[in-house]
Design an enzyme around this catalytic site. Structure first.
Site, short mmCIF file in Angstrom:
data_model
loop_
_atom_site.label_atom_id
_atom_site.label_comp_id
_atom_site.label_asym_id
_atom_site.label_seq_id
_atom_site.Cartn_x
_atom_site.Cartn_y
_atom_site.Cartn_z
N SER A 14 0.80 -1.37 -0.13
CA SER A 14 0.08 -0.11 -0.05
C SER A 14 0.69 1.24 -0.01
O SER A 14 1.54 1.42 0.87
CB SER A 14 -0.70 0.00 1.42
OG SER A 14 -1.53 1.33 1.58
N HIS A 39 -1.44 -1.26 -4.18
CA HIS A 39 -2.44 -0.87 -3.36
C HIS A 39 -2.56 0.67 -3.32
O HIS A 39 -1.73 1.06 -2.71
CB HIS A 39 -2.73 -1.69 -2.15
CG HIS A 39 -3.67 -1.48 -1.30
ND1 HIS A 39 -5.23 -2.22 -1.57
CD2 HIS A 39 -4.34 -0.62 -0.46
CE1 HIS A 39 -6.24 -1.89 -0.85
NE2 HIS A 39 -5.64 -1.09 -0.03
N ASP A 41 -4.74 3.54 -1.55
CA ASP A 41 -5.75 3.96 -0.76
C ASP A 41 -6.20 5.44 -0.93
O ASP A 41 -5.54 6.32 -0.70
CB ASP A 41 -5.20 3.82 0.63
CG ASP A 41 -4.97 2.34 0.91
OD1 ASP A 41 -3.92 2.05 1.60
OD2 ASP A 41 -5.94 1.69 0.98
N MET A 43 -8.92 8.28 0.16
CA MET A 43 -9.54 8.66 1.14
C MET A 43 -10.04 10.21 1.22
O MET A 43 -9.31 10.90 0.55
CB MET A 43 -8.44 8.72 2.56
CG MET A 43 -8.04 7.16 2.79
SD MET A 43 -7.01 7.18 4.25
CE MET A 43 -6.25 5.49 4.18
N HIS A 72 -8.56 1.29 -3.68
CA HIS A 72 -9.50 1.13 -2.44
C HIS A 72 -10.05 2.49 -2.18
O HIS A 72 -9.38 3.17 -1.75
CB HIS A 72 -8.70 0.59 -1.46
CG HIS A 72 -9.22 0.25 -0.11
ND1 HIS A 72 -8.79 0.21 1.12
CD2 HIS A 72 -10.66 0.50 0.13
CE1 HIS A 72 -9.63 0.00 1.97
NE2 HIS A 72 -10.67 0.09 1.48
N MET A 74 -12.04 4.72 -0.11
CA MET A 74 -12.65 4.81 1.38
C MET A 74 -13.22 6.11 1.53
O MET A 74 -12.68 7.14 1.89
CB MET A 74 -11.47 4.90 2.37
CG MET A 74 -11.21 3.39 2.52
SD MET A 74 -9.62 3.02 3.55
CE MET A 74 -8.32 3.45 2.02
N MET A 143 -11.44 -5.58 5.77
CA MET A 143 -10.50 -4.60 6.55
C MET A 143 -10.05 -5.30 7.95
O MET A 143 -11.04 -5.90 8.56
CB MET A 143 -11.10 -3.49 6.88
CG MET A 143 -11.59 -2.36 5.71
SD MET A 143 -10.14 -1.47 5.20
CE MET A 143 -8.99 -1.19 6.25
N ASP A 181 -6.50 -6.29 4.61
CA ASP A 181 -6.14 -4.96 4.64
C ASP A 181 -5.88 -4.31 5.85
O ASP A 181 -6.82 -3.59 6.42
CB ASP A 181 -7.07 -4.13 3.48
CG ASP A 181 -6.35 -2.85 3.17
OD1 ASP A 181 -7.12 -1.80 2.63
OD2 ASP A 181 -5.26 -2.52 3.42
#
Ligand code: DX5
Ligand code: ZN
Length: 233
Positions: A14, A39, A41, A43, A72, A74, A143, A181
């Site tokens: 990540s 990966h 992330d 956010m 991913h 979020m 998660m 994750d």
């Protein structure tokens, strides 16, 4: 009953744990270390109390590597962002079940755009949240920490969820991958693999390692007989 995947465990570093000022060399280092996926992330500061990057980061990283980009989301209202991240080059695009009412519709939109759909659940969300879409997804992200930050401790209770999800997957005759994750490290990787995870996301365990190649190999091959048990961590 634990289910250990018989195929090779995939490692997805990540970039949240990488130096954003040197993301190019981080991607290169992860690739040289043997990463299978990258990966990313995303956010929004609302769904989780942290803010990271937009589609341009994905598009710029897309130019640097052929590795699958595992994005991913979020974010709240993920439906407003899907095509932006798909057009930026996401190979897997995962959104949170908790952030969307029309989960099946978003899965269809991702797949119709030629991208692999994933759905994520936070530690407090039961596996049931995925039960109606097991045959529609390519990835289930479970998660193993509360989302928003790297460097946290893995929540052991999440491992039991994966064992349950593996059983549901075989009952449904589905073939999606199950991804861990958060908090995946050489100490916890064996239990994650043994529980049935197919893909391990690891931020600090990889980008914080002095020897990234060794770290990736350790995560991929960790076995229970060579790792400490969960109760003494
Ligand atoms: C947390 C992110 C994870 C995190 C993993 O919200 O979804 O991908 O970056 O970081 P580590 O491996 O350091 O827990
Ligand atoms: Zn993540």
């Amino acid at each position: 009953m634990a289910f250990m995947s018989s195929v090779r465990t995939l490692i997805a570093p990540s970039i949240l744990a990488a130096d954003f000022a040197r993301i190019g060399s981080a991607i290169e280092a992860a690739e040289q270390a043997g990463a299978d996926w990258i990966h990313l992330d995303v956010m929004d500061g609302h769904f989780v109390p942290n803010l990271t990057f937009g589609p341009k980061m994905v598009a710029d990283i897309r130019k640097l590597t052929e590795l699958p980009l595992d994005v991913h989301l979020m974010v709240d209202n993920p439906g407003e962002l899907l095509e932006k991240y798909i057009d930026a080059g996401a190979d897997y695009l995962t959104f949170h079940a908790e952030a969307e009412t029309h989960i099946h519709r978003l899965i269809q939109r991702i797949r119709n755009a030629g991208c692999r759909p994933g759905v994520a659940i936070v530690p407090s969300t039961p596996i049931d949240a995925l039960s109606c879409i097991l045959s529609d997804i390519d990835l289930a992200l479970v998660m193993t920490v509360n989302p928003g930050f790297g460097g946290q401790t893995l929540i052991e209770g999440c491992l039991r969820k994966v064992e349950e999800l593996c059983e549901e997957r075989s009952k449904a005759g589905a073939s999606f991958l199950i991804e861990a994750d958060g908090g995946v490290s050489p100490e916890t990787a064996a239990r994650c693999r043994h529980a049935g995870f197919d893909v391990l996301v690891a931020g600090s365990a990889v980008f914080g390692a002095s020897d990234m190649e060794r770290a990736v190999a350790q995560l991929r091959t960790a076995s229970l007989d060579s790792s400490p048990t969960g109760d003494d961590t």
